[in-house]
Scaffold this motif. Structure first.
Motif, mmCIF file in Angstrom:
data_model
loop_
_atom_site.group_PDB
_atom_site.id
_atom_site.type_symbol
_atom_site.label_atom_id
_atom_site.label_comp_id
_atom_site.label_asym_id
_atom_site.label_seq_id
_atom_site.Cartn_x
_atom_site.Cartn_y
_atom_site.Cartn_z
ATOM 1 N N VAL A 52 0.923 -1.238 0.049
ATOM 2 C CA VAL A 52 -0.151 0.027 0.101
ATOM 3 C C VAL A 52 0.715 1.141 -0.075
ATOM 4 N N GLU A 53 2.098 1.316 0.399
ATOM 5 C CA GLU A 53 3.147 2.357 0.462
ATOM 6 C C GLU A 53 4.283 2.270 -0.354
ATOM 7 N N SER B 10 -4.442 -4.770 -12.131
ATOM 8 C CA SER B 10 -5.846 -4.435 -11.879
ATOM 9 C C SER B 10 -5.825 -4.783 -10.253
ATOM 10 N N SER B 11 -4.865 -5.497 -9.583
ATOM 11 C CA SER B 11 -4.784 -5.457 -8.157
ATOM 12 C C SER B 11 -3.899 -4.512 -7.315
ATOM 13 N N SER B 12 -3.383 -3.700 -8.235
ATOM 14 C CA SER B 12 -2.451 -2.798 -7.378
ATOM 15 C C SER B 12 -3.337 -2.312 -6.211
ATOM 16 N N CYS B 13 -2.818 -2.218 -5.199
ATOM 17 C CA CYS B 13 -3.355 -1.480 -3.913
ATOM 18 C C CYS B 13 -2.833 -0.529 -3.290
ATOM 19 N N LEU B 14 -1.703 0.324 -4.173
ATOM 20 C CA LEU B 14 -0.961 1.277 -3.706
ATOM 21 C C LEU B 14 -1.823 2.513 -3.530
ATOM 22 N N GLU B 15 -1.501 2.924 -2.317
ATOM 23 C CA GLU B 15 -2.525 4.125 -1.765
ATOM 24 C C GLU B 15 -1.414 5.313 -1.692
ATOM 25 N N ARG C 13 -3.960 7.416 -2.931
ATOM 26 C CA ARG C 13 -4.303 8.614 -2.326
ATOM 27 C C ARG C 13 -3.280 9.583 -1.944
ATOM 28 N N VAL C 14 -2.050 9.354 -1.985
ATOM 29 C CA VAL C 14 -0.901 10.288 -1.716
ATOM 30 C C VAL C 14 0.035 10.096 -2.749
ATOM 31 N N LEU C 15 0.601 11.125 -3.319
ATOM 32 C CA LEU C 15 1.568 11.314 -4.316
ATOM 33 C C LEU C 15 2.514 12.390 -4.116
#
Length: 130
Positions: free
Chosen positions: A5-6, A27-32, A53-55
């Motif tokens: 996720v990070e 499509s399974s990427s969980c990166l937030e 959510r954060v970049l």
């Protein structure tokens, strides 16, 4: 890594646009949260993610174009990208964007929740830029 996720790749000069695209093709990427601060291998970065959510893509000296389609994005850092000419974002969640002091000549914003936009010092902008 499907449950990641990070990810912080800051100041890794070998990170390229192809690597960035690969991070989000699954499509399974969980990166937030993704930090690619100071990655000078980035030039034309496109990110399409429903979960990011954060970049932080600041301090990328070779970056010329950014295209973001990130509906969940709420925090964006893009300062000091001194070659950035084109910025495009489609996000229904982001409340503020600071593009100050960037040499942008093209901006596209589709952001339903945007309430604050800073463009001070964008010396290359004209009436046709936005």
């Amino acid at each position: 890594v499907p449950n990641l996720v990070e990810l912080d790749l800051s100041f890794c000069p070998l990170i390229t646009d192809d690597i960035m695209a690969h991070l989000f093709t699954s499509s399974s990427s969980c990166l937030e949260k993704l930090m690619v601060r100071g990655c000078d291998g980035l030039q034309n970065t496109r990110i399409n993610s429903s979960k990011l959510r954060v970049l932080d893509i600041s301090l990328c000296g070779s970056l010329k174009e950014v295209e973001l389609n990130c509906d969940a994005l709420i925090d964006l850092e893009i300062g000091m990208c001194l070659s950035l000419q084109s910025f495009s974002i489609d996000s229904s969640s982001i409340p503020s964007i600071n593009l100050s002091m960037l040499p942008l000549n093209r901006i596209y914003l589709d952001c339903a929740s945007l309430t604050h936009l800073k463009l001070s010092g964008c010396f290359a902008m004209s009436n046709d830029s936005v």
